[in-house]
Scaffold this motif. Structure first.
Motif, PDB file in Angstrom:
ATOM      1  N   PHE A 105       0.861  -1.173   0.000  1.00  0.00           N
ATOM      2  CA  PHE A 105       0.000   0.000   0.000  1.00  0.00           C
ATOM      3  C   PHE A 105       0.907   1.236   0.000  1.00  0.00           C
ATOM      4  O   PHE A 105       2.097   1.141   0.334  1.00  0.00           O
ATOM      5  N   PRO A 106       0.374   2.414  -0.360  1.00  0.00           N
ATOM      6  CA  PRO A 106       1.224   3.611  -0.461  1.00  0.00           C
ATOM      7  C   PRO A 106       2.045   3.914   0.800  1.00  0.00           C
ATOM      8  O   PRO A 106       3.173   4.394   0.695  1.00  0.00           O
ATOM      9  N   ASP A 107       1.515   3.596   1.982  1.00  0.00           N
ATOM     10  CA  ASP A 107       2.255   3.878   3.214  1.00  0.00           C
ATOM     11  C   ASP A 107       3.348   2.844   3.493  1.00  0.00           C
ATOM     12  O   ASP A 107       4.103   2.993   4.449  1.00  0.00           O
ATOM     13  N   GLU A 108       3.452   1.814   2.656  1.00  0.00           N
ATOM     14  CA  GLU A 108       4.419   0.741   2.891  1.00  0.00           C
ATOM     15  C   GLU A 108       5.616   0.782   1.950  1.00  0.00           C
ATOM     16  O   GLU A 108       6.439  -0.125   1.978  1.00  0.00           O
ATOM     17  N   THR A 109       5.701   1.780   1.105  1.00  0.00           N
ATOM     18  CA  THR A 109       6.788   1.810   0.123  1.00  0.00           C
ATOM     19  C   THR A 109       8.116   2.145   0.792  1.00  0.00           C
ATOM     20  O   THR A 109       8.234   3.100   1.540  1.00  0.00           O
ATOM     21  N   ALA A 110       9.081   1.303   0.539  1.00  0.00           N
ATOM     22  CA  ALA A 110      10.451   1.495   1.020  1.00  0.00           C
ATOM     23  C   ALA A 110      11.302   0.439   0.326  1.00  0.00           C
ATOM     24  O   ALA A 110      10.801  -0.633  -0.013  1.00  0.00           O
ATOM     25  N   PRO A 111      12.564   0.737   0.108  1.00  0.00           N
ATOM     26  CA  PRO A 111      13.423  -0.290  -0.486  1.00  0.00           C
ATOM     27  C   PRO A 111      13.530  -1.499   0.443  1.00  0.00           C
ATOM     28  O   PRO A 111      13.409  -1.380   1.664  1.00  0.00           O
ATOM     29  N   VAL A 112      13.763  -2.656  -0.147  1.00  0.00           N
ATOM     30  CA  VAL A 112      13.945  -3.869   0.647  1.00  0.00           C
ATOM     31  C   VAL A 112      15.218  -3.725   1.470  1.00  0.00           C
ATOM     32  O   VAL A 112      16.267  -3.341   0.950  1.00  0.00           O
ATOM     33  N   ALA A 113      15.114  -4.037   2.745  1.00  0.00           N
ATOM     34  CA  ALA A 113      16.266  -4.060   3.639  1.00  0.00           C
ATOM     35  C   ALA A 113      16.170  -5.330   4.473  1.00  0.00           C
ATOM     36  O   ALA A 113      15.145  -5.581   5.111  1.00  0.00           O
ATOM     37  N   VAL A 114      17.216  -6.135   4.436  1.00  0.00           N
ATOM     38  CA  VAL A 114      17.269  -7.363   5.225  1.00  0.00           C
ATOM     39  C   VAL A 114      18.204  -7.103   6.397  1.00  0.00           C
ATOM     40  O   VAL A 114      19.362  -6.728   6.215  1.00  0.00           O
ATOM     41  N   LEU A 115      17.666  -7.290   7.591  1.00  0.00           N
ATOM     42  CA  LEU A 115      18.370  -6.961   8.829  1.00  0.00           C
ATOM     43  C   LEU A 115      18.799  -8.220   9.558  1.00  0.00           C
ATOM     44  O   LEU A 115      18.189  -9.280   9.397  1.00  0.00           O
ATOM     45  N   ASP A 116      19.810  -8.090  10.413  1.00  0.00           N
ATOM     46  CA  ASP A 116      20.163  -9.193  11.301  1.00  0.00           C
ATOM     47  C   ASP A 116      18.970  -9.486  12.210  1.00  0.00           C
ATOM     48  O   ASP A 116      18.143  -8.598  12.482  1.00  0.00           O
ATOM     49  N   TYR A 117      18.896 -10.732  12.689  1.00  0.00           N
ATOM     50  CA  TYR A 117      17.791 -11.161  13.553  1.00  0.00           C
ATOM     51  C   TYR A 117      17.627 -10.216  14.753  1.00  0.00           C
ATOM     52  O   TYR A 117      18.613  -9.759  15.326  1.00  0.00           O
ATOM     53  N   ARG A 118      16.380  -9.980  15.107  1.00  0.00           N
ATOM     54  CA  ARG A 118      16.056  -9.145  16.264  1.00  0.00           C
ATOM     55  C   ARG A 118      15.104  -9.905  17.196  1.00  0.00           C
ATOM     56  O   ARG A 118      14.010 -10.281  16.773  1.00  0.00           O
ATOM     57  N   PRO A 119      15.479 -10.118  18.446  1.00  0.00           N
ATOM     58  CA  PRO A 119      14.591 -10.810  19.393  1.00  0.00           C
ATOM     59  C   PRO A 119      13.234 -10.114  19.543  1.00  0.00           C
ATOM     60  O   PRO A 119      12.232 -10.769  19.857  1.00  0.00           O
ATOM     61  N   GLN A 120      13.156  -8.827  19.267  1.00  0.00           N
ATOM     62  CA  GLN A 120      11.904  -8.078  19.365  1.00  0.00           C
ATOM     63  C   GLN A 120      10.832  -8.647  18.434  1.00  0.00           C
ATOM     64  O   GLN A 120       9.642  -8.508  18.696  1.00  0.00           O
ATOM     65  N   TRP A 121      11.238  -9.308  17.358  1.00  0.00           N
ATOM     66  CA  TRP A 121      10.265  -9.844  16.405  1.00  0.00           C
ATOM     67  C   TRP A 121       9.319 -10.837  17.066  1.00  0.00           C
ATOM     68  O   TRP A 121       8.126 -10.846  16.785  1.00  0.00           O
TER      69      TRP A 121
END
Length: 191
Positions: free
Chosen positions: A3-19
């Motif tokens: 959706f328009p509010d979700e546009t951003a380049p793909v970024a893959v991050l290291d694992y986060r326990p917060q997930w």
């Protein structure tokens, strides 16, 4: 597509326990909203695998008795979730079978997530849980998959292109997961 509010380049991050904390909060909200429609709420996708790099978007699978687009959409829309309209967010092929599903985006401004409603017992439910459990169990596969996604995201920042390239690689990964499942006697966890 986002959706328009979700546009951003793909970024893959290291694992986060917060997930996993974010998943638990989302699961509670979804159980309350869906009531008896939610037979099980599973944390799936890369954010459900400790140690795996992932996009900062929590994937949630809700196992339902049957996909009821009108009723389930109304229940989730009442708390701001938006049904994704694309055809691939209504059906998917898994295990050679076409499976109905619904996919929802979060309310505007809420934590990024995808909520997948799938029929309990379907091969697409099995696929999502096998992906998660295999990568939780196999350190080499988890490290390799995370490294692949990081390289891909750096090279292909467009979400649609990223997904198109990742899809055939996922099939290769799932071939190894099937061998692991057969060798260990893995079964779909109870709802």
């Amino acid at each position: 597509m986002p959706f328009p509010d979700e546009t951003a380049p793909v970024a893959v991050l290291d694992y986060r326990p917060q997930w996993s904390v974010d998943f638990e909060r989302l699961a509670g909200v979804l159980r309350e909203a869906l009531g008896g429609h939610a037979l099980a709420v599973d944390h799936v996708g890369s954010t459900s695998v400790p140690g795996l790099a992932a996009k900062d978007c929590v994937d949630v699978q809700v196992r339902v008795g049957a996909v009821d687009a009108d009723r389930q959409t109304a229940l989730l829309a009442a708390i701001g979730f938006r049904r994704r309209p694309e055809p691939w967010n209504r059906t998917e092929v898994s295990g050679g079978q076409e499976c109905r599903k619904l996919v929802f985006a979060p309310p505007v401004g809420a934590r990024r997530c995808n909520v997948h409603l799938r029929e309990a017992g379907g091969p697409n439910v099995r696929f999502a849980l096998l992906f998660r459990d295999y990568l939780r169990a196999d350190d080499t596969a988890r490290r390799s998959w995370g490294a692949f996604k990081k390289r891909l995201a750096r090279s292909v920042p467009d979400l649609a292109d990223y997904g198109q390239i990742k899809a055939p690689a996922t099939e290769v990964l799932m071939g190894a997961a099937e061998l692991w499942a057969a060798g260990t006697g893995w079964r779909v966890p109870e709802a």
